[in-house]
Design an enzyme around this catalytic site. Structure first.
Site, PDB file in Angstrom:
ATOM      1  N   ARG A  38      47.530  25.921  76.287  1.00  0.00           N
ATOM      2  CA  ARG A  38      48.606  26.916  76.277  1.00  0.00           C
ATOM      3  C   ARG A  38      48.825  27.600  77.627  1.00  0.00           C
ATOM      4  O   ARG A  38      49.943  27.996  77.942  1.00  0.00           O
ATOM      5  CB  ARG A  38      48.329  27.970  75.199  1.00  0.00           C
ATOM      6  CG  ARG A  38      48.475  27.395  73.810  1.00  0.00           C
ATOM      7  CD  ARG A  38      48.327  28.476  72.773  1.00  0.00           C
ATOM      8  NE  ARG A  38      48.444  27.949  71.424  1.00  0.00           N
ATOM      9  CZ  ARG A  38      48.323  28.675  70.338  1.00  0.00           C
ATOM     10  NH1 ARG A  38      48.095  29.977  70.432  1.00  0.00           N
ATOM     11  NH2 ARG A  38      48.451  28.133  69.141  1.00  0.00           N
ATOM     12  N   ASP A 140      55.503  42.984  65.745  1.00  0.00           N
ATOM     13  CA  ASP A 140      54.523  41.993  66.175  1.00  0.00           C
ATOM     14  C   ASP A 140      54.065  42.394  67.572  1.00  0.00           C
ATOM     15  O   ASP A 140      54.771  43.129  68.269  1.00  0.00           O
ATOM     16  CB  ASP A 140      55.156  40.591  66.205  1.00  0.00           C
ATOM     17  CG  ASP A 140      54.119  39.477  66.120  1.00  0.00           C
ATOM     18  OD1 ASP A 140      53.949  38.889  65.047  1.00  0.00           O
ATOM     19  OD2 ASP A 140      53.459  39.196  67.154  1.00  0.00           O
TER      20      ASP A 140
END
Ligand SMILES: C[S@@+](CC[C@H](N)C(=O)[O-])C[C@H]1O[C@@H](n2cnc3c(N)ncnc32)[C@H](O)[C@@H]1O
Length: 270
Positions: A38, A140
């Site tokens: 990632r 979030d």
């Protein structure tokens, strides 16, 4: 640079501590490959050859945007419409029993890309009316998923879990340049609000809510973080309100205040 750079155990441990300190996420040692996968692109972006350099850049470079991007990349955002459907049957019943005259307010506390938020909206529109007195707050830690949630515009592949009748009733199918996508009906969207909230920190002034969804995020937290997060969120639930967690999660041994009603569904006493 070709291929992904390698990461030493010491470098990986530094990132593990960083994401734990920031988000409360406990990243297992087995996630090393995932982290490399990632973050490698970000190293390439800056022509860094080691993770050490990137770590130093995000922690001391003062580039807040890059820091946020790193957090976004290290979170897991899988979600889909009507995930764990029993929770929405429950929500339906709670909405039906809600006294008229007071808004019905729901919080999706780890909303990811918004499928949970809009599933809640669809159920509430069914039960309380599309122009009814209700709202859904979505939050979030990741800004990139919040952006998707706020747009409410998805590829048609994202209809997993979404019954065709709901697609028809509450979504608009894209045409011409938007072919292969669908939008959430603006009338549903008008009931939503979005905020970036890190559950691992003191919460902002929000709520209280009738129902709080906190699903499939506690699996990434250790026991201490879970305990602190649940205690924080419990304060944001109205007396008599409900707290809903993911099917593989439990509050057992973590919180005394919220009383189990059904597996994964808790109630705050009045
Ligand atoms: C797997 S998704 C769950 C989505 C949805 N609730 C569901 O059950 O389908 C987990 C979400 O938790 C968010 N998250 C992780 N740590 C967080 C924190 N400390 N504060 C707020 N959100 C966090 C991630 O960014 C991710 O979008």
């Amino acid at each position: 640079m070709t291929g992904n750079p390698t990461i030493s155990d010491a470098e990986f441990a530094r990132f593990q501590k960083l994401i734990y300190d920031v988000a409360g996420i406990s990243m297992a040692d087995s996630k090393k490959v995932l982290l490399v996968g990632r973050l490698s692109k970000r190293l390439r972006q800056y022509s860094f050859t080691t993770f050490e350099e990137y770590y130093r850049y995000v922690t001391t470079g003062g580039d807040k945007q890059e820091f946020q991007l790193m957090v976004d990349l290290l979170t897991t955002n899988e979600t889909y419409f009507f995930r764990e459907g029993k929770h929405f049957d429950f929500l339906r019943k709670v909405a039906q029993a809600h006294p008229k005259g007071r808004p019905f307010e729901v919080w999706s506390g780890a909303s990811s890309t918004g499928e949970e938020i809009y599933t809640i909206c669809m159920v509430l529109a069914d039960e309380l009316g599309i122009d009814g007195n209700w709202s859904v707050t979505g939050s979030d830690i990741s800004l990139s998923v919040l952006k998707v949630a706020e747009a409410g515009h998805y590829s048609i592949e994202k209809t997993r879990g979404l019954p065709p009748e709901y697609l028809k009733k509450y979504c608009l199918k894209g045409v011409r340049s938007q072919e292969g996508t669908f939008m959430i009906d603006p009338r549903l969207k008008s009931h939503t609000r979005f905020r970036q909230i890190n559950l691992n920190q003191a919460l902002p002034e929000i709520g209280p809510f009738d129902v709080v969804f906190l699903r499939n995020v506690m699996i990434y937290f250790d026991a201490n973080t879970k305990r602190d997060v649940v205690a924080r969120l419990a304060k944001k639930i109205r007396p008599g309100g409900h707290f809903i967690i993911g099917h593989s999660e439990t509050l057992s041994g973590l919180n005394e205040e919220l009383k189990p009603l059904q597996p994964t569904i808790y109630r705050k006493p009045t």
